[in-house]
Design a protein around this motif. Sequence first.
Motif, PDB file in Angstrom:
ATOM      1  N   LYS A  82       0.850  -1.187   0.000  1.00  0.00           N
ATOM      2  CA  LYS A  82       0.000   0.000   0.000  1.00  0.00           C
ATOM      3  C   LYS A  82       0.884   1.233   0.000  1.00  0.00           C
ATOM      4  O   LYS A  82       2.080   1.155   0.241  1.00  0.00           O
ATOM      5  CB  LYS A  82      -0.948   0.024   1.188  1.00  0.00           C
ATOM      6  CG  LYS A  82      -0.277   0.118   2.537  1.00  0.00           C
ATOM      7  CD  LYS A  82      -1.305   0.113   3.644  1.00  0.00           C
ATOM      8  CE  LYS A  82      -0.614   0.143   4.991  1.00  0.00           C
ATOM      9  NZ  LYS A  82      -1.584   0.186   6.083  1.00  0.00           N
ATOM     10  N   GLY A  83       0.251   2.384  -0.261  1.00  0.00           N
ATOM     11  CA  GLY A  83       1.004   3.630  -0.244  1.00  0.00           C
ATOM     12  C   GLY A  83       0.193   4.774  -0.807  1.00  0.00           C
ATOM     13  O   GLY A  83      -0.977   4.625  -1.153  1.00  0.00           O
ATOM     14  N   CYS A 101      -3.148  10.282  -4.454  1.00  0.00           N
ATOM     15  CA  CYS A 101      -3.501   8.919  -4.835  1.00  0.00           C
ATOM     16  C   CYS A 101      -3.108   7.971  -3.705  1.00  0.00           C
ATOM     17  O   CYS A 101      -1.961   7.994  -3.260  1.00  0.00           O
ATOM     18  CB  CYS A 101      -2.766   8.549  -6.118  1.00  0.00           C
ATOM     19  SG  CYS A 101      -2.882   6.823  -6.579  1.00  0.00           S
ATOM     20  N   LYS A 102      -4.061   7.162  -3.253  1.00  0.00           N
ATOM     21  CA  LYS A 102      -3.790   6.134  -2.245  1.00  0.00           C
ATOM     22  C   LYS A 102      -4.161   4.796  -2.853  1.00  0.00           C
ATOM     23  O   LYS A 102      -5.208   4.667  -3.484  1.00  0.00           O
ATOM     24  CB  LYS A 102      -4.600   6.375  -0.973  1.00  0.00           C
ATOM     25  CG  LYS A 102      -4.170   7.610  -0.238  1.00  0.00           C
ATOM     26  CD  LYS A 102      -4.878   7.751   1.072  1.00  0.00           C
ATOM     27  CE  LYS A 102      -4.332   9.009   1.757  1.00  0.00           C
ATOM     28  NZ  LYS A 102      -4.682   9.069   3.147  1.00  0.00           N
ATOM     29  N   GLY A 103      -3.288   3.806  -2.651  1.00  0.00           N
ATOM     30  CA  GLY A 103      -3.542   2.498  -3.241  1.00  0.00           C
ATOM     31  C   GLY A 103      -3.285   1.353  -2.289  1.00  0.00           C
ATOM     32  O   GLY A 103      -2.492   1.470  -1.349  1.00  0.00           O
ATOM     33  N   GLN A 104      -3.962   0.250  -2.560  1.00  0.00           N
ATOM     34  CA  GLN A 104      -3.825  -0.999  -1.807  1.00  0.00           C
ATOM     35  C   GLN A 104      -3.628  -2.125  -2.818  1.00  0.00           C
ATOM     36  O   GLN A 104      -4.360  -2.207  -3.794  1.00  0.00           O
ATOM     37  CB  GLN A 104      -5.097  -1.253  -0.983  1.00  0.00           C
ATOM     38  CG  GLN A 104      -5.165  -2.605  -0.313  1.00  0.00           C
ATOM     39  CD  GLN A 104      -4.247  -2.700   0.890  1.00  0.00           C
ATOM     40  OE1 GLN A 104      -4.203  -1.791   1.707  1.00  0.00           O
ATOM     41  NE2 GLN A 104      -3.512  -3.782   0.991  1.00  0.00           N
ATOM     42  N   ARG A 115      -3.700  -7.105  -8.262  1.00  0.00           N
ATOM     43  CA  ARG A 115      -4.712  -6.065  -8.289  1.00  0.00           C
ATOM     44  C   ARG A 115      -4.263  -4.874  -7.452  1.00  0.00           C
ATOM     45  O   ARG A 115      -3.700  -5.043  -6.382  1.00  0.00           O
ATOM     46  CB  ARG A 115      -5.989  -6.653  -7.711  1.00  0.00           C
ATOM     47  CG  ARG A 115      -7.223  -5.874  -7.902  1.00  0.00           C
ATOM     48  CD  ARG A 115      -8.401  -6.734  -7.446  1.00  0.00           C
ATOM     49  NE  ARG A 115      -9.621  -5.981  -7.457  1.00  0.00           N
ATOM     50  CZ  ARG A 115     -10.700  -6.330  -6.797  1.00  0.00           C
ATOM     51  NH1 ARG A 115     -10.696  -7.418  -6.061  1.00  0.00           N
ATOM     52  NH2 ARG A 115     -11.768  -5.588  -6.869  1.00  0.00           N
ATOM     53  N   LEU A 116      -4.531  -3.682  -7.953  1.00  0.00           N
ATOM     54  CA  LEU A 116      -4.215  -2.440  -7.255  1.00  0.00           C
ATOM     55  C   LEU A 116      -5.492  -1.612  -7.234  1.00  0.00           C
ATOM     56  O   LEU A 116      -6.034  -1.271  -8.284  1.00  0.00           O
ATOM     57  CB  LEU A 116      -3.088  -1.707  -7.982  1.00  0.00           C
ATOM     58  CG  LEU A 116      -2.531  -0.423  -7.415  1.00  0.00           C
ATOM     59  CD1 LEU A 116      -2.031  -0.609  -5.987  1.00  0.00           C
ATOM     60  CD2 LEU A 116      -1.399   0.108  -8.284  1.00  0.00           C
ATOM     61  N   ILE A 117      -5.992  -1.347  -6.029  1.00  0.00           N
ATOM     62  CA  ILE A 117      -7.241  -0.602  -5.865  1.00  0.00           C
ATOM     63  C   ILE A 117      -6.934   0.656  -5.067  1.00  0.00           C
ATOM     64  O   ILE A 117      -6.130   0.625  -4.140  1.00  0.00           O
ATOM     65  CB  ILE A 117      -8.290  -1.444  -5.112  1.00  0.00           C
ATOM     66  CG1 ILE A 117      -8.605  -2.718  -5.890  1.00  0.00           C
ATOM     67  CG2 ILE A 117      -9.562  -0.644  -4.875  1.00  0.00           C
ATOM     68  CD1 ILE A 117      -9.513  -3.665  -5.140  1.00  0.00           C
ATOM     69  N   GLY A 118      -7.598   1.751  -5.425  1.00  0.00           N
ATOM     70  CA  GLY A 118      -7.325   2.949  -4.666  1.00  0.00           C
ATOM     71  C   GLY A 118      -8.273   4.092  -4.932  1.00  0.00           C
ATOM     72  O   GLY A 118      -9.294   3.940  -5.595  1.00  0.00           O
ATOM     73  N   THR A 119      -7.868   5.241  -4.396  1.00  0.00           N
ATOM     74  CA  THR A 119      -8.647   6.464  -4.542  1.00  0.00           C
ATOM     75  C   THR A 119      -7.749   7.588  -5.034  1.00  0.00           C
ATOM     76  O   THR A 119      -6.551   7.589  -4.785  1.00  0.00           O
ATOM     77  CB  THR A 119      -9.272   6.895  -3.199  1.00  0.00           C
ATOM     78  OG1 THR A 119      -8.226   7.141  -2.251  1.00  0.00           O
ATOM     79  CG2 THR A 119     -10.232   5.847  -2.666  1.00  0.00           C
TER      80      THR A 119
END
Length: 166
Positions: A82-83, A101-104, A115-119
Amino acid sequence: MAEESLQESEARLSLATEAVQIGIWDRNLIANTCIWSANMELLYGLPSNTLCPTFEDYFNLIHPADRESVAASIARMIEEGKGSTEYRIVWPDGSLHWLNCKGQVYYNEIGQPIRLIGTNRDITERKLAEQKISEQAALLDIATDAILVRDFQSQILFWNQGAERM
């Protein structure tokens, strides 16, 4: 009834993301495909119903000076799970905007990132305010007069270079 409940839930999520200027994205790292919420195109200044771009097209939306750091941040996200990162984007009209951008990352059973999911959130107003504060602080520092800022207990909170010369 389940379909109606799902539609209501999606409507609430859409309203919430629009209200706080957040977009949601979900990238399949194996197929290099992506889906994103309806308001993501607004964050990038793109027309409605624009599909989520490939990684290559996504990088073309990012300010050229920020592309290398964004690529490094994504690589770090994938490595660490994440980051987050902040970067400028260039809208089609040429205007600059800032996104956070934030991702998990999600991994398969053998530890491969799949998979990379985020906002993404528009932080342009905050960045412009930070820039203005920085410019004002620089002006205070070049002033030849002594400038002191004190709190209500008369403790000095800030002084400029003019005050240091006294």
